[in-house]
Design an enzyme around this catalytic site. Structure first.
Site, mmCIF file in Angstrom:
data_model
loop_
_atom_site.group_PDB
_atom_site.id
_atom_site.type_symbol
_atom_site.label_atom_id
_atom_site.label_comp_id
_atom_site.label_asym_id
_atom_site.label_seq_id
_atom_site.Cartn_x
_atom_site.Cartn_y
_atom_site.Cartn_z
ATOM 1 N N GLY A 39 76.515 -57.192 41.356
ATOM 2 C CA GLY A 39 77.855 -56.869 40.835
ATOM 3 C C GLY A 39 77.715 -55.768 39.796
ATOM 4 O O GLY A 39 78.511 -55.651 38.868
ATOM 5 N N ALA B 197 78.088 -52.586 39.757
ATOM 6 C CA ALA B 197 78.985 -51.429 39.624
ATOM 7 C C ALA B 197 80.285 -51.808 38.932
ATOM 8 O O ALA B 197 81.170 -50.969 38.755
ATOM 9 C CB ALA B 197 79.272 -50.833 41.007
ATOM 10 N N GLY C 283 82.866 -53.909 35.930
ATOM 11 C CA GLY C 283 83.172 -53.746 34.510
ATOM 12 C C GLY C 283 82.096 -54.315 33.611
ATOM 13 O O GLY C 283 81.758 -53.723 32.578
ATOM 14 N N ARG D 186 90.019 -62.191 35.793
ATOM 15 C CA ARG D 186 91.396 -62.686 35.620
ATOM 16 C C ARG D 186 92.379 -61.566 35.294
ATOM 17 O O ARG D 186 91.999 -60.543 34.724
ATOM 18 C CB ARG D 186 91.443 -63.648 34.424
ATOM 19 C CG ARG D 186 90.933 -65.003 34.712
ATOM 20 C CD ARG D 186 91.457 -65.979 33.694
ATOM 21 N NE ARG D 186 90.824 -65.889 32.380
ATOM 22 C CZ ARG D 186 91.312 -66.452 31.283
ATOM 23 N NH1 ARG D 186 92.471 -67.105 31.329
ATOM 24 N NH2 ARG D 186 90.660 -66.368 30.133
ATOM 25 N N ARG E 158 90.754 -69.353 34.739
ATOM 26 C CA ARG E 158 89.504 -69.004 35.411
ATOM 27 C C ARG E 158 89.420 -69.709 36.767
ATOM 28 O O ARG E 158 88.880 -69.175 37.723
ATOM 29 C CB ARG E 158 88.300 -69.369 34.534
ATOM 30 C CG ARG E 158 88.178 -68.497 33.282
ATOM 31 C CD ARG E 158 87.041 -68.982 32.407
ATOM 32 N NE ARG E 158 86.890 -68.241 31.164
ATOM 33 C CZ ARG E 158 87.606 -68.468 30.062
ATOM 34 N NH1 ARG E 158 88.563 -69.384 30.055
ATOM 35 N NH2 ARG E 158 87.364 -67.763 28.967
ATOM 36 N N ASN F 205 85.820 -66.139 44.256
ATOM 37 C CA ASN F 205 84.467 -66.054 43.697
ATOM 38 C C ASN F 205 83.502 -67.107 44.238
ATOM 39 O O ASN F 205 82.284 -66.873 44.290
ATOM 40 C CB ASN F 205 84.536 -66.120 42.171
ATOM 41 C CG ASN F 205 85.136 -64.844 41.582
ATOM 42 O OD1 ASN F 205 85.388 -63.890 42.307
ATOM 43 N ND2 ASN F 205 85.367 -64.822 40.290
ATOM 44 N N ASP G 70 80.802 -67.190 24.409
ATOM 45 C CA ASP G 70 81.491 -68.166 23.548
ATOM 46 C C ASP G 70 80.787 -68.262 22.195
ATOM 47 O O ASP G 70 81.435 -68.376 21.150
ATOM 48 C CB ASP G 70 81.514 -69.544 24.236
ATOM 49 C CG ASP G 70 82.202 -69.478 25.585
ATOM 50 O OD1 ASP G 70 83.254 -68.828 25.679
ATOM 51 O OD2 ASP G 70 81.678 -70.061 26.558
ATOM 52 N N ARG H 5 81.502 -65.063 20.212
ATOM 53 C CA ARG H 5 82.855 -65.118 19.622
ATOM 54 C C ARG H 5 82.902 -66.082 18.439
ATOM 55 O O ARG H 5 83.470 -65.769 17.387
ATOM 56 C CB ARG H 5 83.856 -65.571 20.688
ATOM 57 C CG ARG H 5 84.149 -64.508 21.708
ATOM 58 C CD ARG H 5 85.077 -65.025 22.809
ATOM 59 N NE ARG H 5 85.421 -63.954 23.720
ATOM 60 C CZ ARG H 5 85.571 -64.109 25.038
ATOM 61 N NH1 ARG H 5 85.412 -65.306 25.590
ATOM 62 N NH2 ARG H 5 85.871 -63.082 25.800
ATOM 63 N N HIS I 195 82.719 -73.526 30.139
ATOM 64 C CA HIS I 195 83.227 -72.183 29.834
ATOM 65 C C HIS I 195 84.636 -71.990 30.401
ATOM 66 O O HIS I 195 84.839 -71.214 31.330
ATOM 67 C CB HIS I 195 82.262 -71.107 30.363
ATOM 68 C CG HIS I 195 82.778 -69.715 30.113
ATOM 69 N ND1 HIS I 195 82.869 -69.173 28.849
ATOM 70 C CD2 HIS I 195 83.282 -68.771 30.950
ATOM 71 C CE1 HIS I 195 83.381 -67.958 28.922
ATOM 72 N NE2 HIS I 195 83.652 -67.689 30.190
HETATM 73 N N1 LIG Z 1 80.682 -66.023 31.854
HETATM 74 C C1 LIG Z 1 81.466 -65.308 31.078
HETATM 75 O O1 LIG Z 1 81.503 -65.505 29.855
HETATM 76 C C2 LIG Z 1 82.293 -64.194 31.648
HETATM 77 C C3 LIG Z 1 82.828 -63.225 30.795
HETATM 78 C C4 LIG Z 1 83.570 -62.191 31.344
HETATM 79 C C5 LIG Z 1 83.792 -62.144 32.724
HETATM 80 N N2 LIG Z 1 83.247 -63.090 33.522
HETATM 81 C C6 LIG Z 1 83.424 -63.050 34.974
HETATM 82 O O2 LIG Z 1 82.551 -62.078 35.529
HETATM 83 C C7 LIG Z 1 83.061 -61.642 36.787
HETATM 84 C C8 LIG Z 1 83.040 -60.119 36.872
HETATM 85 O O3 LIG Z 1 83.898 -59.553 35.933
HETATM 86 P P1 LIG Z 1 84.092 -57.950 35.857
HETATM 87 O O4 LIG Z 1 85.042 -57.688 34.759
HETATM 88 O O5 LIG Z 1 82.766 -57.285 35.841
HETATM 89 O O6 LIG Z 1 84.801 -57.672 37.261
HETATM 90 P P2 LIG Z 1 84.829 -56.298 38.087
HETATM 91 O O7 LIG Z 1 85.856 -56.464 39.151
HETATM 92 O O8 LIG Z 1 84.979 -55.154 37.155
HETATM 93 O O9 LIG Z 1 83.380 -56.222 38.728
HETATM 94 C C9 LIG Z 1 82.933 -57.146 39.650
HETATM 95 C C10 LIG Z 1 82.002 -56.448 40.605
HETATM 96 O O10 LIG Z 1 81.552 -57.406 41.545
HETATM 97 C C11 LIG Z 1 81.400 -56.726 42.757
HETATM 98 N N3 LIG Z 1 81.319 -57.636 43.885
HETATM 99 C C12 LIG Z 1 82.307 -58.272 44.557
HETATM 100 N N4 LIG Z 1 81.800 -58.970 45.578
HETATM 101 C C13 LIG Z 1 80.460 -58.780 45.545
HETATM 102 C C14 LIG Z 1 79.395 -59.229 46.345
HETATM 103 N N5 LIG Z 1 79.580 -60.035 47.394
HETATM 104 N N6 LIG Z 1 78.158 -58.827 46.035
HETATM 105 C C15 LIG Z 1 77.941 -58.027 44.963
HETATM 106 N N7 LIG Z 1 78.912 -57.557 44.199
HETATM 107 C C16 LIG Z 1 80.167 -57.933 44.481
HETATM 108 C C17 LIG Z 1 82.599 -55.780 42.819
HETATM 109 O O11 LIG Z 1 82.397 -54.753 43.776
HETATM 110 C C18 LIG Z 1 82.652 -55.304 41.396
HETATM 111 O O12 LIG Z 1 81.917 -54.113 41.219
HETATM 112 C C19 LIG Z 1 84.464 -62.253 36.881
HETATM 113 O O13 LIG Z 1 84.429 -63.395 37.703
HETATM 114 C C20 LIG Z 1 84.792 -62.638 35.454
HETATM 115 O O14 LIG Z 1 85.728 -63.667 35.372
HETATM 116 C C21 LIG Z 1 82.516 -64.116 33.009
HETATM 117 O O1 LIG Z 2 88.370 -64.965 30.172
HETATM 118 C C1 LIG Z 2 87.899 -64.585 31.227
HETATM 119 O O2 LIG Z 2 88.502 -64.694 32.304
HETATM 120 C C2 LIG Z 2 86.565 -63.902 31.240
HETATM 121 C C3 LIG Z 2 85.503 -64.660 30.508
HETATM 122 O O3 LIG Z 2 85.330 -65.946 30.986
HETATM 123 C C4 LIG Z 2 85.694 -64.642 29.017
HETATM 124 O O4 LIG Z 2 85.499 -65.679 28.383
HETATM 125 O O5 LIG Z 2 85.982 -63.561 28.464
#
Ligand SMILES: NC(=O)c1ccc[n+]([C@@H]2O[C@H](COP(=O)([O-])OP(=O)(O)OC[C@H]3O[C@@H](n4cnc5c(N)ncnc54)[C@H](O)[C@@H]3O)[C@@H](O)[C@H]2O)c1
Ligand SMILES: O=C(O)C[C@H](O)C(=O)O
Length: 347
Positions: free
Chosen positions: A40, A42, A44, A113, A119, A126, A182, A185, A209
């Site tokens: 993943g 590429a 954000g 989200r 979530r 996902n 978490d 923060r 989470h």
């Molecule tokens: N654990 C945490 O604290 C936390 C914090 C922030 C975000 N997140 C989660 O992280 C995930 C990604 O967030 P983001 O902002 O980077 O999203 P994003 O959409 O910017 O990036 C996600 C990437 O995943 C890629 N992707 C999709 N399917 C794929 C696959 N089968 N194989 C490989 N790559 C694939 C997409 O092409 C994209 O580049 C989300 O589910 C978000 O909720 C978790």
């Molecule tokens: O809030 C979200 O959806 C992304 C992540 O789990 C976060 O805590 O920032």
């Protein structure tokens, strides 16, 4: 799709040999060779996380995988004059190459989200992504330490465990839900309220989470503060629980936390690498298989070592407010865990 491998010219020159195997053999860096894969990469989170892992001297090889876009990200970060050799892989057929030989696999793949979503609303998309990526991990790097970032973490970690069990590769010591954001923060908000320098602050965050499953233990925060009222602690707890939503709303439809998450993901991956390298007393909070409550997965302090989890640490003394929070979070966390397990067993 095209395989895209770029090696830092400077590192090749420094090592006096341009072939990958020779580069590995003659590495002059003192830290052991460690391969980190980001799935993943590429996205954000993936892009700034790739940058931070490229800056980490413990990483000798960094592979960046996504369904598309990784050649560009890999070309970009590969020009940074640090140790890690960078390779970008895109598309299903290159996933195996991206994973082979990985010590740590970080998974921020999947949809984020938008305002108004929980979530758990991400589960339908996902869950399938995580399942297919974990199937590939079982095949290509079954011994890797897995850092699961994709939401809902409370369900994606149980999904991963079931996928690994089905494949016969499950090692509960090597599967981690990343809850470091978490903690990041909680430290920031506590330091602001208690008016103490943030660099020295520690706050354990336990549970899971998502929403009320995130339980910061401000009673154990250090340095301790006598200036915070019960109302302050309640407000700090709520802000930590709603931290993700605060960012989702501020981004107004353009995703969720990416930069702070990349920072948190880099801290956690660094801790895993240090543990693998035998650095003593590496402790971070993480959502892992656990027996410290009746729930099969739970976030708490974990001691990291050469095998991944060396010890799941107990909760320590809780305030009455925290005890109440702990009991309140259990039904929701249990349901999310069961949902993940059921999905993986039925699909
Ligand atoms: N654990 C945490 O604290 C936390 C914090 C922030 C975000 N997140 C989660 O992280 C995930 C990604 O967030 P983001 O902002 O980077 O999203 P994003 O959409 O910017 O990036 C996600 C990437 O995943 C890629 N992707 C999709 N399917 C794929 C696959 N089968 N194989 C490989 N790559 C694939 C997409 O092409 C994209 O580049 C989300 O589910 C978000 O909720 C978790
Ligand atoms: O809030 C979200 O959806 C992304 C992540 O789990 C976060 O805590 O920032």
């Amino acid at each position: 799709m095209r395989r895209f491998v770029i090696r830092s010219l400077e590192s090749a020159v420094r090592r006096g040999d341009a072939s990958a195997s020779s580069c590995r053999r003659f590495s002059s860096d003192s830290a052991p060779e460690r391969k980190v894969a980001i799935l993943g990469a590429a996205g954000g989170i993936g892009q700034p996380l790739a940058l931070l892992m490229k800056l980490n001297p413990l990483v000798s090889s960094l592979t960046l995988y996504d369904i598309a876009g990784t050649p560009g990200v890999a070309a970009d970060v590969s020009h940074i004059n640090t140790r890690a050799e960078v390779a970008g892989y895109a598309g299903d057929e290159q996933l195996g190459k991206a994973l082979e030989g990985s010590d740590v696999v970080i998974i921020p793949a999947g949809v984020p989200r938008k305002p108004g979503m929980t979530r758990d609303d991400l589960f339908n998309i996902n869950a399938g992504i995580v399942k297919s990526l974990c199937t590939a991990i079982s095949k290509y790097c079954p011994n890797a330490v897995v850092n699961m970032i994709s939401n809902p973490v409370n369900s994606t970690v149980p999904i991963a465990s079931e996928v690994f069990k089905k494949a016969g590769t499950y090692n509960e010591r090597r599967l981690f839900g990343v809850t470091t954001l978490d903690v990041v923060r909680a430290k920031t908000f506590y330091a602001g309220k208690a008016k103490v320098p943030v660099a020295g602050v520690n706050v354990p965050v336990v549970g899971g989470h998502a929403g009320i499953t995130i339980l910061p233990l401000f009673s154990q925060a250090t340095p301790a503060s006598n200036d915070l009222s019960d109302e302050d602690i309640k407000a700090l707890t709520k802000r930590t629980q709603d931290g993700g939503t605060e960012v989702v709303e501020a981004k107004a439809g353009k995703g969720s936390a990416t930069l702070s998450m990349a920072y948190a993901g880099a801290i956690f991956a660094d801790a895993c690498l240090k543990g693998l390298n035998g650095v003593p007393d590496v402790v971070e909070c993480s959502f892992v298989q656990s027996s410290i409550t009746e729930l099969p997965f739970f976030a708490s302090k974990v001691r990291l070592g050469k095998n991944g989890v060396e010890e799941v640490l107990g909760l320590g003394p809780l305030s009455d407010f925290e005890k109440e929070g702990l009991e309140k979070l259990k039904p929701e966390l249990k349901a999310s865990i069961e949902k993940g397990i059921k999905f993986a067993q039925e699909n």
